[in-house]
Design an enzyme around this catalytic site. Structure first.
Site, mmCIF file in Angstrom:
data_model
loop_
_atom_site.group_PDB
_atom_site.id
_atom_site.type_symbol
_atom_site.label_atom_id
_atom_site.label_comp_id
_atom_site.label_asym_id
_atom_site.label_seq_id
_atom_site.Cartn_x
_atom_site.Cartn_y
_atom_site.Cartn_z
ATOM 1 N N GLY A 118 9.060 -26.899 35.339
ATOM 2 C CA GLY A 118 8.111 -26.167 34.497
ATOM 3 C C GLY A 118 7.526 -24.946 35.188
ATOM 4 N N ASP A 167 12.233 -34.221 36.080
ATOM 5 C CA ASP A 167 11.717 -33.526 34.891
ATOM 6 C C ASP A 167 12.602 -33.893 33.712
ATOM 7 O OD1 ASP A 167 11.091 -31.410 32.948
ATOM 8 O OD2 ASP A 167 10.064 -30.434 34.606
ATOM 9 N N ASN A 168 12.027 -34.244 32.572
ATOM 10 C CA ASN A 168 12.881 -34.585 31.422
ATOM 11 C C ASN A 168 13.254 -33.347 30.611
ATOM 12 O OD1 ASN A 168 10.578 -33.971 30.015
ATOM 13 N ND2 ASN A 168 10.451 -35.902 28.887
ATOM 14 N N ASN A 170 9.983 -29.409 28.138
ATOM 15 C CA ASN A 170 9.376 -28.078 28.009
ATOM 16 C C ASN A 170 9.859 -27.163 29.135
ATOM 17 O OD1 ASN A 170 7.671 -26.273 26.632
ATOM 18 N ND2 ASN A 170 6.058 -26.555 28.169
ATOM 19 N N SER A 198 -7.317 -30.344 35.396
ATOM 20 C CA SER A 198 -7.657 -29.068 34.767
ATOM 21 C C SER A 198 -9.174 -28.919 34.707
ATOM 22 C CB SER A 198 -7.100 -29.081 33.344
ATOM 23 O OG SER A 198 -7.650 -28.039 32.584
ATOM 24 N N ALA A 199 -9.608 -27.676 34.700
ATOM 25 C CA ALA A 199 -11.041 -27.402 34.524
ATOM 26 C C ALA A 199 -11.525 -27.875 33.161
ATOM 27 C CB ALA A 199 -11.292 -25.902 34.671
ATOM 28 N N TYR A 223 -5.663 -33.858 24.863
ATOM 29 C CA TYR A 223 -5.051 -33.360 26.108
ATOM 30 C C TYR A 223 -6.053 -33.455 27.263
ATOM 31 C CZ TYR A 223 -3.896 -30.017 29.763
ATOM 32 O OH TYR A 223 -3.694 -29.437 30.995
ATOM 33 N N LYS A 254 -6.386 -35.948 30.936
ATOM 34 C CA LYS A 254 -6.625 -35.515 32.328
ATOM 35 C C LYS A 254 -7.807 -36.295 32.915
ATOM 36 C CE LYS A 254 -3.422 -32.427 32.703
ATOM 37 N NZ LYS A 254 -2.252 -32.736 33.538
ATOM 38 N N TYR A 290 -7.222 -27.120 38.012
ATOM 39 C CA TYR A 290 -6.814 -25.726 37.893
ATOM 40 C C TYR A 290 -7.719 -25.000 36.909
ATOM 41 C CZ TYR A 290 -2.167 -27.849 38.957
ATOM 42 O OH TYR A 290 -1.098 -28.554 39.449
ATOM 43 N N PHE A 291 -7.956 -23.736 37.204
ATOM 44 C CA PHE A 291 -8.566 -22.869 36.202
ATOM 45 C C PHE A 291 -7.406 -22.234 35.406
ATOM 46 C CE2 PHE A 291 -12.034 -24.426 38.418
ATOM 47 C CZ PHE A 291 -13.089 -24.357 37.538
ATOM 48 N N ASN A 340 0.193 -20.150 23.067
ATOM 49 C CA ASN A 340 -1.218 -20.460 22.772
ATOM 50 C C ASN A 340 -2.136 -19.705 23.715
ATOM 51 O OD1 ASN A 340 -0.674 -22.604 20.905
ATOM 52 N ND2 ASN A 340 -0.034 -23.836 22.659
#
Ligand code: NAD
Ligand code: UD1
Length: 360
Positions: free
Chosen positions: A13, A34-35, A38, A127-128, A152, A156, A180-181, A201
């Protein structure tokens, strides 16, 4: 010194492909799982070209526990960087079960296989978003977490809790949680980068596609926020800086692992170490438009529109804990983020899909 082997889940990814390059350059051996839900194998082929070596890559779904176990049996893995998962906020609201099954179920499968194979070092991509609506800025790691409004973000948060419980249950575990930001940009070579499927997105991939002529104009979601120019403010971080944060975290785990052997023999436990990975700088949507126009030499037409549901005005972090404990700081500025994104986007207007032999 014997090289250590790191398993990178989600290594094909966007972030994973950059993480692999920095790990290889630091002397690690890599295995990728990794499958490809994406991602494209083309990203791995390009990483191999940059790194000048073959990377054992397994097209395996984390939900297939036996297949994950086979990967651990084939390689002597010392640490895992766990990036695999689904990440689209909107999709997670439509398909919550898929998100809980993949992100939470995939992670518990991975952790069980790790434990069964005696591997206890893991770096997790958080994630932030776990901070929810900021109560103060910049966000520090001790800001309350869990106020996420979408499945989502909740996955996390749940995974962070699972990792914490695991550390409490068994002192062998060494866990680093990286919050992560907003990762942006691409590798300097311009050969790997972010390649979202469908309409992007996120701001920067969308802007890149406007600059390259794939989209007519950018929609700026909200111009009435309480920010200097009314548009949303975020902490954008160059993906290569982010990748280097993972290298620093793996070193920290290896160090901790050694210390545990020395000092934690008597039932002491250690919680996961949690780090913000950001620059600490808040940047608005319109600042980004200006920086990207400068880097690309292209005009970015945009329209001001209503706020996007679920968005917040400002989100930026305090990265000083990572500076202190990981000896890591983001060094790449806005111009470099935009120049590197533009090199990738202009050389690969259709992403990996235009590449000969690509699996997608
Ligand atoms: P990405 O979609 O490019 O990478 C995730 C990879 O995981 C993909 O290659 C995908 O094929 C793989 N994957 C998904 N489900 C899988 C499964 N069941 N089994 C095996 N592989 C599977 O996303 P990314 O931007 O590189 O993000 C990597 C990680 O970082 C994700 O966990 C994401 O939630 C997290 N994260 C990303 C951002 C961001 O803005 N990109 C921000 C915060 C956190
Ligand atoms: C998004 C995710 C968040 C995730 C983060 C990781 C949503 C709602 N949130 O956050 O869960 O952790 O990515 O990077 O998807 N913008 C526009 N026009 C666009 C796209 C975005 O104006 O076409 C604005 C947004 O309103 C925001 C800023 O650009 O102010 C950044 O947006 P985006 O790139 O989607 O990231 P986040 O919203 O921070």
């Amino acid at each position: 010194m014997a090289q250590k082997t790191v398993l990178v889940t989600g290594g094909a990814g966007y972030i994973g492909s950059h993480v692999i390059i920095e790990l290889i350059q630091d002397g690690f051996d890599i295995v990728v799982l990794d499958n490809l839900v994406n991602a494209s194998m083309e990203s791995i082929r390009r990483v191999e070209k940059i790194a000048g070596k073959k990377i054992p890559t397994y097209s395996v779904d984390l939900l297939d526990k036996n297949a994950v176990d086979d990967v651990f049996k084939k390689h002597k893995i010392s640490s895992v960087i766990h990036l695999a998962g689904l990440k689209a906020v909107g999709e997670s609201c439509e398909l919550p079960l898929l998100y809980y099954k993949t992100n939470v179920g995939g992670t518990t499968n991975l952790l069980e296989v790790m434990e069964a194979n005696g591997v206890f070092n893991i770096v997790f991509s958080s994630s932030a978003t776990v901070y929810g609506l900021p109560q103060f800025l910049p966000l520090t790691e001790d800001h309350p977490v869990g106020g996420c409004t979408n499945p989502y973000g909740k996955t996390k948060f749940m995974i962070e809790q699972i990792l914490s419980d695991l550390c409490t249950s068994n002192k062998k575990w060494n866990v680093a949680v990286l919050r992560y930001f907003n990762p942006v940009g691409a590798h300097k070579s311009g050969t790997i980068g972010e390649d979202p499927s469908g309409v992007p997105n996120n701001l920067m991939p969308f802007m890149g596609q406007v600059a390259v002529g794939r989209r007519a104009s950018l929609t700026v979601y909200g111009s009435d926020y309480d920010t200097p120019d009314g548009t949303g403010v975020r902490d954008y971080i160059h993906v290569v800086d982010l990748a280097l944060g993972h290298v620093a975290a793996v070193h920290k785990l290896n160090e901790q692992c050694g210390l545990k052997v020395l000092f934690l023999q008597n039932g002491q436990n250690k919680s996961p170490t949690v780090y913000n990975l950001g620059t600490g700088q808040g940047v608005s949507v319109l600042d980004m438009v200006k920086a990207f126009e400068k880097a690309s030499g292209k005009k970015i037409p945009y329209e001001l529109a209503e706020r996007r549901l679920g968005d917040i005005a400002s989100c930026y972090g305090d990265p000083s804990l990572a500076a202190k404990e990981l000896n890591w700081t983001a060094t790449r500025g806005l111009d470099e983020m935009c120049e590197d994104l533009w090199r990738w986007q202009s050389q690969n207007p259709q992403g990996y899909k235009g590449a000969e032999g690509s699996s997608q």
